[in-house]
Design a protein around this motif. Structure first.
Motif, short mmCIF file in Angstrom:
data_model
loop_
_atom_site.label_atom_id
_atom_site.label_comp_id
_atom_site.label_asym_id
_atom_site.label_seq_id
_atom_site.Cartn_x
_atom_site.Cartn_y
_atom_site.Cartn_z
N MET A 147 51.83 32.25 41.55
CA MET A 147 50.88 32.90 42.45
C MET A 147 50.94 32.31 43.86
O MET A 147 50.10 32.59 44.71
N SER A 148 51.96 31.48 44.14
CA SER A 148 52.00 30.76 45.42
C SER A 148 52.10 31.69 46.63
O SER A 148 51.51 31.42 47.67
N ALA A 149 52.83 32.79 46.53
CA ALA A 149 52.95 33.72 47.67
C ALA A 149 51.61 34.39 47.96
O ALA A 149 51.23 34.56 49.12
N VAL A 150 50.88 34.77 46.91
CA VAL A 150 49.55 35.36 47.09
C VAL A 150 48.62 34.35 47.75
O VAL A 150 47.93 34.65 48.71
N GLU A 151 48.61 33.13 47.23
CA GLU A 151 47.73 32.10 47.78
C GLU A 151 48.10 31.78 49.23
O GLU A 151 47.21 31.57 50.06
N ASP A 152 49.39 31.78 49.55
CA ASP A 152 49.81 31.51 50.93
C ASP A 152 49.22 32.56 51.88
O ASP A 152 48.69 32.22 52.95
N VAL A 153 49.30 33.83 51.51
CA VAL A 153 48.77 34.89 52.38
C VAL A 153 47.25 34.81 52.47
O VAL A 153 46.68 34.93 53.55
N VAL A 154 46.57 34.57 51.34
CA VAL A 154 45.11 34.46 51.37
C VAL A 154 44.68 33.30 52.26
O VAL A 154 43.73 33.42 53.05
N SER A 155 45.40 32.18 52.22
CA SER A 155 45.03 31.04 53.07
C SER A 155 45.23 31.38 54.55
O SER A 155 44.44 30.98 55.40
N LYS A 156 46.27 32.15 54.87
CA LYS A 156 46.49 32.58 56.25
C LYS A 156 45.38 33.50 56.72
O LYS A 156 44.90 33.40 57.84
N ILE A 157 44.96 34.42 55.86
CA ILE A 157 43.88 35.34 56.20
C ILE A 157 42.58 34.56 56.40
O ILE A 157 41.84 34.82 57.35
N ALA A 158 42.32 33.59 55.54
CA ALA A 158 41.09 32.79 55.64
C ALA A 158 41.01 32.07 56.99
O ALA A 158 39.92 31.91 57.55
N ARG A 159 42.14 31.65 57.50
CA ARG A 159 42.17 30.98 58.81
C ARG A 159 42.11 31.98 59.97
O ARG A 159 41.60 31.66 61.03
N SER A 160 42.63 33.19 59.77
CA SER A 160 42.77 34.16 60.86
C SER A 160 41.61 35.14 60.98
O SER A 160 41.22 35.50 62.09
N ASN A 161 41.07 35.59 59.84
CA ASN A 161 40.04 36.63 59.85
C ASN A 161 39.29 36.62 58.52
O ASN A 161 39.45 37.54 57.70
N PRO A 162 38.46 35.62 58.25
CA PRO A 162 37.86 35.45 56.93
C PRO A 162 36.85 36.53 56.53
O PRO A 162 36.50 36.64 55.36
N ALA A 163 36.40 37.36 57.47
CA ALA A 163 35.43 38.40 57.13
C ALA A 163 36.09 39.71 56.68
O ALA A 163 35.42 40.57 56.11
N ALA A 164 37.38 39.88 56.92
CA ALA A 164 38.07 41.12 56.57
C ALA A 164 38.23 41.24 55.06
O ALA A 164 38.33 40.24 54.35
N LEU A 165 38.26 42.47 54.59
CA LEU A 165 38.47 42.73 53.17
C LEU A 165 39.92 42.42 52.80
O LEU A 165 40.84 42.79 53.54
N ILE A 166 40.12 41.78 51.67
CA ILE A 166 41.45 41.51 51.14
C ILE A 166 41.60 42.28 49.84
O ILE A 166 40.78 42.14 48.93
N SER A 167 42.64 43.10 49.75
CA SER A 167 42.96 43.80 48.51
C SER A 167 44.30 43.27 48.01
O SER A 167 45.33 43.44 48.66
N ILE A 168 44.26 42.62 46.86
CA ILE A 168 45.50 42.12 46.26
C ILE A 168 46.06 43.22 45.37
O ILE A 168 45.41 43.65 44.42
N GLU A 169 47.26 43.68 45.69
CA GLU A 169 47.90 44.73 44.92
C GLU A 169 49.05 44.18 44.08
O GLU A 169 49.62 44.89 43.27
N SER A 170 49.35 42.92 44.27
CA SER A 170 50.36 42.24 43.45
C SER A 170 49.80 42.03 42.05
O SER A 170 48.59 42.00 41.84
N THR A 171 50.71 41.84 41.09
CA THR A 171 50.30 41.48 39.74
C THR A 171 49.89 40.01 39.76
O THR A 171 50.65 39.16 40.21
N ILE A 172 48.67 39.73 39.31
CA ILE A 172 48.17 38.35 39.31
C ILE A 172 47.59 38.01 37.95
O ILE A 172 47.23 38.89 37.17
N THR A 173 47.50 36.72 37.69
CA THR A 173 46.95 36.26 36.42
C THR A 173 45.42 36.37 36.44
O THR A 173 44.80 36.33 37.50
#
Length: 161
Positions: free
Chosen positions: A88-114
């Protein structure tokens, strides 16, 4: 030239809704999603770690105007690591970037995750996360990747609404 927009009519009132969206991961799932949104008039910024010859794509996260973004769609690769465990490292990498850049925006994960990944990332980064996995079929990526009915889940009621 007229831009195409979404028009919603409810009880004789109408709203035009155009979102600014980042699609992170422009592979088999992300690219058709980005193009589908572009066709409907949304402003789309694509982000991928690979350099792609697409007019909306960048490899530079900082070149995206994050303060203007409404929704981030994550469609990055999630497979198995060298030990055979879900990666899940690629998903977490993007979420961490979003959290630093725009934490109020909606995030929709469309990747397969555990199971539990959305809730774990929500607690860790304090961002609104929904999960809407794809059932992708490469022979017909529009009907089996973009336009199909899907299940949507979210970490809380506010994120779902």
């Amino acid at each position: 030239m007229f831009e195409r927009v979404n028009l919603y009519v409810v009880r004789d009132h109408f709203w035009i809704v155009m979102y600014k969206v980042v699609v992170a991961g422009l592979g088999n799932v992300g690219q058709p999603v980005a193009e589908y949104l572009l066709e409907r008039g949304h402003k789309v910024y694509g982000y991928d770690v690979r350099s792609l010859n697409l007019p909306y794509a960048t490899t530079n996260w900082d070149s995206i105007p994050h303060s203007e973004i409404d929704v981030y769609i994550i469609a990055v690769w999630t497979g198995l690591d060298e030990g055979g465990n879900p990666d899940m490292s690629a998903v977490e990498d993007v979420v961490s970037k979003i959290a630093r850049s725009n934490p109020a925006a909606l995030i929709s994960i469309e990747s397969t995750i555990t199971p539990g990944t959305s809730r774990r990332l929500h607690k860790l980064y304090k961002v609104p996360i929904a999960h809407c996995p794809h059932r992708y079929w490469s022979v017909d990526p529009i009907h089996y990747g973009v336009r199909q009915l899907r299940v949507l889940g979210a970490v809380n009621r506010d994120t779902l609404i």
